[in-house]
Every structure is written in C-alpha cells, then in structure tokens.
Design an enzyme around this catalytic site. Sequence first.
Site, PDB file in Angstrom:
ATOM      1  CG  LEU A  82      26.980  82.394  -5.062  1.00  0.00           C
ATOM      2  CD1 LEU A  82      27.518  82.270  -3.642  1.00  0.00           C
ATOM      3  CD2 LEU A  82      26.267  81.116  -5.455  1.00  0.00           C
ATOM      4  CB  THR A 127      15.679  79.267  -6.385  1.00  0.00           C
ATOM      5  OG1 THR A 127      14.695  79.273  -5.345  1.00  0.00           O
ATOM      6  CG2 THR A 127      15.073  79.947  -7.597  1.00  0.00           C
ATOM      7  CD  GLU A 129      10.116  80.745  -3.836  1.00  0.00           C
ATOM      8  OE1 GLU A 129       9.145  81.161  -4.491  1.00  0.00           O
ATOM      9  OE2 GLU A 129      10.026  80.355  -2.662  1.00  0.00           O
ATOM     10  CE1 TYR A 151      15.470  84.893  -6.646  1.00  0.00           C
ATOM     11  CE2 TYR A 151      13.891  83.240  -5.901  1.00  0.00           C
ATOM     12  CZ  TYR A 151      15.197  83.685  -6.019  1.00  0.00           C
ATOM     13  OH  TYR A 151      16.228  82.939  -5.512  1.00  0.00           O
ATOM     14  CE  LYS A 155      18.131  83.142  -8.423  1.00  0.00           C
ATOM     15  NZ  LYS A 155      19.597  83.018  -8.395  1.00  0.00           N
TER      16      LYS A 155
END
Length: 344
Positions: A82, A127, A129, A151, A155
């Site tokens: 995480l 995610t 995103e 980001y 990811k």
Amino acid sequence: MKTAIVTGITGQDGAYLAELLLGKGYTVYGTYRRTSSVNFWRIAELGIEGHANLKLVEYDLTDLSASIRLLQSTGATEVYNLAAQSFVGVSFDQPVTTAEITGIGPLNLLEAIRIVNPAIRFYQASTSEMFGKVQAIPQTETTPFYPRSPYGVAKLYAHWITVNYRESYGIFGSSGILFNHESPLRGREFVTRKITDSVAKIALGKLDCLELGNLDAKRDWGFAREYVEGMWRILQADQPETYVLATNRTETVRDFVAMAFKAAGIIVEFRGKDEGETAVNTASGRTVMRINPAFHRPAEVDLLIGDPAKAKAELGWEPHTSLEELCRMMVEADLLRNRAGYSF
Ligand code: NDP
C-alpha cells in the site's frame, strides 16, 4: 496463524487493513518510514497501536536490500503493498520521487519475492487514476489506460510489472484497481477530507471559507474499510488476478461540497461560474466556498466510474456504504475532532 506484511501502515488503507487482518488472527508486520516524527495517529484511532500481533518495522520501499531483509526476517506469506507517494497533486511537483517510490518501489518487493520465496502472495495497490482520460464508461479491468499525472503513470508501471511477474515467474501477484475510497482516516490533503475538515471548522466558527480547485471533477467514492476487505479477498482467490473495486456511482466535487455542508446543518447555494464560482450559506448569506486557481492541475481527470462486477462475481465483494453515509461519517468525525481542539 498467517503472517502478512502491510507496507504503508501509517496511511489510511494500511491502518484499516491491519485492523482487518488482526481481527482474522494474522500476525501483521506494518511498515513505516524513518522520519523525524513518526505518525501513528490512524492506528491509534482504530485502537490497534500496541496490539500484541502488530509489529511495526521501519522500511523504505525504494530500498531493494531492505525489501529482501523484510521478507527474510518476517517469514510473511502475504504482502500488501500500500506504500506510495499517493497524492496526485504532489506528483506534478515531485515527479521523479513519485516514479521512484510509486513506480519502481513495488518492483523491489517483487524482486525480493522472486529471490526470497516465490510462493509469497503479493497485492499491488493500483488505482483508477490509471484510466485518466477515460476511454470507456464505466471503467472495467479491460478498459485501456490513459494516465493524466506522474502519479497515474508511476502506478501504471507498478501495475504492469505486477502482471508481468505473474506471467513471467508464476508469482501470485494480484492488482486491485481501486477507485477513490475515503474515511475519517483520509489525509487532509485529499479533497474529500479537506472538504469535511473545513466544513467542520466553518460550522464551528473556526474558518470562514473553503478554497477548492476543479468542482466539476466526477469521482466514484467508496468507504475505505470496505475496500480493504476487497484487498484481502483478492489475495485469498485461487488465482492471481486484476480486479476493479468501485461503487459504480459517480458524483462531482461540487455535489460532495453540498453534501458535507448539509451534514453539518448548513444549506449552500452555488453562485457564479468558472473561477468566480462560490457557495453561499443560504441562512447567513456568507460565502463559505470559493475557487482558488492555484489548486487546478496541469492535466485533469474529468470522470471516473468503475464497474466492480468481476469482484462481485468472483470474490463476492460489493460496497454497502452510500456516499451520503460516508460523507456524514467524515463530517461527524471532523466536528468531534475540531470541537476537541485537534485535527489530524
Ligand atoms: P496514504 O497516502 O494514506 O498512505 C501511503 C502510505 O505509503 C503512507 O503510510 C506512507 O508513509 C507510505 N510511504 C510513502 N512513501 C514510502 C516509501 N518510500 N517507503 C515506504 N512507505 C512509504 O494512501 P492510502 O492509504 O489512501 O492508499 C493506499 C494505497 O492505495 C496507495 O498506494 C495509494 O496510492 C493507493 N490507492 C489509494 C486510493 C484511495 O482512494 N485512497 C485509490 C487507489 C489507490 P508516510 O506516512 O511516512 O508518508
């Protein structure tokens, strides 16, 4: 008794996941970073700080040798990764750090698994995103990705390297593509918690006005405690897989603002448009929200809405908390904290 590693124990999901695993009888090694003042407020709020089966270990995801030693010393059979530089806004200011932590960091853990014990099960916190400029509505496990921030790009690397280690080395590497999930433990830099904390302060007369960026962004928001249950189910499946966890409902930031004020007993009306838009308290006539262009991002994600059908069919996972309930829970927690004179 099972042993699990949860990286990022000081974060929102790390705290809830540790609580869940401890409740299931796991021994949990929760990792935190060496900082000048370590912050365990979330595990303290959940009442698990000091739990006999919770071991707190110092660890940085960017260090391969530390990753190897972590797996060797704990004997864990499940790793929930995480840890991340998880804030989209910061990733525009610190793109290289974000790439190193959020992108390459998970590769260190996968390499460590390959070296120490390839039977260890690995969960990667992917995610929504990664969908960024969305290519389909709603988004599923097969929707093409188009990240819109450093980001999201970082990811996406972590996501694909997890899939690659699954396919190349037979490692049980699973990825949960989680849509936004919030809670009273959400960091105050994230928009929902920034709103609920500010609304609580405004209701208590400690703040005049909340400042926000893009009110039109639409997000699929769920309750974090339910999402960590999904993470656990993903690692208990027969096969490593990729799953979307979402609510399949999307609302604008503007809707969330109105909902949060309502939960604090304040009815607002939105006036003006674009950068001149404000929210006015209909009872007092005061402006309680305005736009600050400094909060706009170089590239925006306009609309996220996920379809969790695969997780429901294969894992029996589905969300139960409505956005209204979630928002009320967050506002009430922030009212309590701010009344008591503190706010994390
Ligand atoms: P948080 O930002 O609350 O927590 C992130 C955690 O990562 C913190 O404990 C942080 O530690 C730790 N961390 C940061 N850098 C490092 C590093 N170099 N080495 C080790 N640990 C590090 O995020 P959430 O709990 O909300 O999210 C958990 C994960 O899920 C993240 O990977 C996030 O990107 C992802 N995710 C979250 C979603 C959400 O809506 N919450 C949606 C989809 C994915 P420290 O306290 O020291 O900063």
